[in-house]
Design a protein around this motif. Structure first.
Motif, short mmCIF file in Angstrom:
data_model
loop_
_atom_site.label_atom_id
_atom_site.label_comp_id
_atom_site.label_asym_id
_atom_site.label_seq_id
_atom_site.Cartn_x
_atom_site.Cartn_y
_atom_site.Cartn_z
N LEU A 32 0.86 -1.18 0.00
CA LEU A 32 0.00 0.00 0.00
C LEU A 32 0.89 1.23 0.00
N ASP A 33 0.78 2.05 -1.04
CA ASP A 33 1.61 3.25 -1.17
C ASP A 33 0.74 4.49 -1.22
N PRO A 34 1.12 5.54 -0.50
CA PRO A 34 0.35 6.79 -0.55
C PRO A 34 0.49 7.48 -1.91
N TYR A 35 -0.60 8.12 -2.33
CA TYR A 35 -0.62 8.89 -3.57
C TYR A 35 -1.27 10.23 -3.25
N LEU A 36 -0.48 11.28 -3.30
CA LEU A 36 -0.95 12.62 -2.94
C LEU A 36 -1.38 13.39 -4.18
N MET A 37 -2.32 14.29 -3.99
CA MET A 37 -2.77 15.17 -5.06
C MET A 37 -2.45 16.61 -4.65
N PHE A 38 -1.91 17.36 -5.63
CA PHE A 38 -1.54 18.75 -5.39
C PHE A 38 -2.26 19.64 -6.40
N ASP A 39 -2.28 20.92 -6.12
CA ASP A 39 -2.92 21.89 -6.99
C ASP A 39 -1.87 22.75 -7.69
N GLY A 40 -1.00 22.09 -8.46
CA GLY A 40 0.04 22.80 -9.20
C GLY A 40 1.37 22.89 -8.49
N THR A 41 1.49 22.27 -7.31
CA THR A 41 2.74 22.35 -6.55
C THR A 41 3.45 21.01 -6.40
N CYS A 42 3.04 20.02 -7.18
CA CYS A 42 3.61 18.68 -7.03
C CYS A 42 5.12 18.67 -7.24
N GLU A 43 5.60 19.33 -8.28
CA GLU A 43 7.04 19.31 -8.54
C GLU A 43 7.83 19.93 -7.38
N ALA A 44 7.39 21.08 -6.91
CA ALA A 44 8.06 21.73 -5.78
C ALA A 44 8.00 20.86 -4.53
N ALA A 45 6.84 20.25 -4.28
CA ALA A 45 6.69 19.40 -3.10
C ALA A 45 7.64 18.21 -3.17
N PHE A 46 7.74 17.58 -4.33
CA PHE A 46 8.59 16.39 -4.44
C PHE A 46 10.07 16.74 -4.37
N ASN A 47 10.47 17.89 -4.87
CA ASN A 47 11.85 18.32 -4.69
C ASN A 47 12.14 18.58 -3.21
N PHE A 48 11.16 19.15 -2.50
CA PHE A 48 11.27 19.37 -1.06
C PHE A 48 11.36 18.05 -0.31
N TYR A 49 10.48 17.10 -0.64
CA TYR A 49 10.49 15.80 0.04
C TYR A 49 11.79 15.05 -0.22
N ARG A 50 12.32 15.13 -1.43
CA ARG A 50 13.60 14.48 -1.73
C ARG A 50 14.70 15.10 -0.86
N GLN A 51 14.66 16.41 -0.71
CA GLN A 51 15.64 17.11 0.13
C GLN A 51 15.50 16.68 1.59
N CYS A 52 14.28 16.56 2.08
CA CYS A 52 14.04 16.22 3.49
C CYS A 52 14.23 14.74 3.80
N LEU A 53 13.80 13.88 2.89
CA LEU A 53 13.75 12.44 3.16
C LEU A 53 14.86 11.66 2.48
N GLY A 54 15.54 12.29 1.53
CA GLY A 54 16.55 11.57 0.77
C GLY A 54 15.91 10.79 -0.36
N GLY A 55 16.63 9.85 -0.88
CA GLY A 55 16.10 9.01 -1.94
C GLY A 55 16.23 9.65 -3.30
N GLU A 56 15.40 9.16 -4.21
CA GLU A 56 15.50 9.57 -5.61
C GLU A 56 14.11 9.71 -6.22
N ILE A 57 13.93 10.79 -6.95
CA ILE A 57 12.71 10.92 -7.76
C ILE A 57 12.95 10.10 -9.02
N VAL A 58 12.24 8.98 -9.13
CA VAL A 58 12.47 8.07 -10.25
C VAL A 58 11.53 8.34 -11.42
N MET A 59 10.50 9.17 -11.18
CA MET A 59 9.61 9.57 -12.27
C MET A 59 9.03 10.93 -11.98
#
Length: 136
Positions: free
Chosen positions: A3-30
């Protein structure tokens, strides 16, 4: 089964995922945009908005997209992203990073079940809980 979470954003998805990568580490694979859809794309969608994003970190997966304009964005309600961490130091690091410029409803503190627990909404309006359980 997973079970994986899937979030919905209102035009801020790219900024949010760059922020999450910075905070949590890992890699944006798509990170695919509505404008990259085959054929005529996605009519009515901002071609620069994110159609699908996938962040992989610490054996976990977080996915998201920007909402489709046919479905009005109502924010994220009735759930929280819950991060369970192994140490007080990791709880402090993750809490401090993710809650920056957000709204803290319960500061990071000891509870009867955890050596550290916090609840907050990040700068993108996503509710989070950070939990570092007591040794059992």
């Amino acid at each position: 089964m997973q079970l994986d979470p899937y979030l919905m954003f209102d035009g801020t998805c790219e900024a949010a995922f760059n922020f999450y990568r910075q905070c949590l580490g890992g890699e944006i694979v798509m990170m695919s945009r509505y404008g990259e859809a085959p054929g005529e794309g996605m009519p009515g969608c901002n071609p620069d908005h994110i159609m699908h994003a996938r962040l992989e970190f610490d054996g976990r997966v977080l996915m998201a997209s920007d909402n489709h304009p046919d479905y009005p964005y109502e924010g994220i309600k009735g759930c929280s992203m819950s991060l369970n961490v192994a140490s007080i130091g990791e709880a402090e690091r993750v809490f401090n990073a993710l809650s920056e410029n957000g709204k803290v409803s319960m500061p990071l503190q000891e509870t009867f079940w955890a050596v550290r627990f916090a609840m907050f909404e990040d700068r993108f309006g996503v509710p989070w809980m950070v939990n570092c359980e007591k040794a059992g």
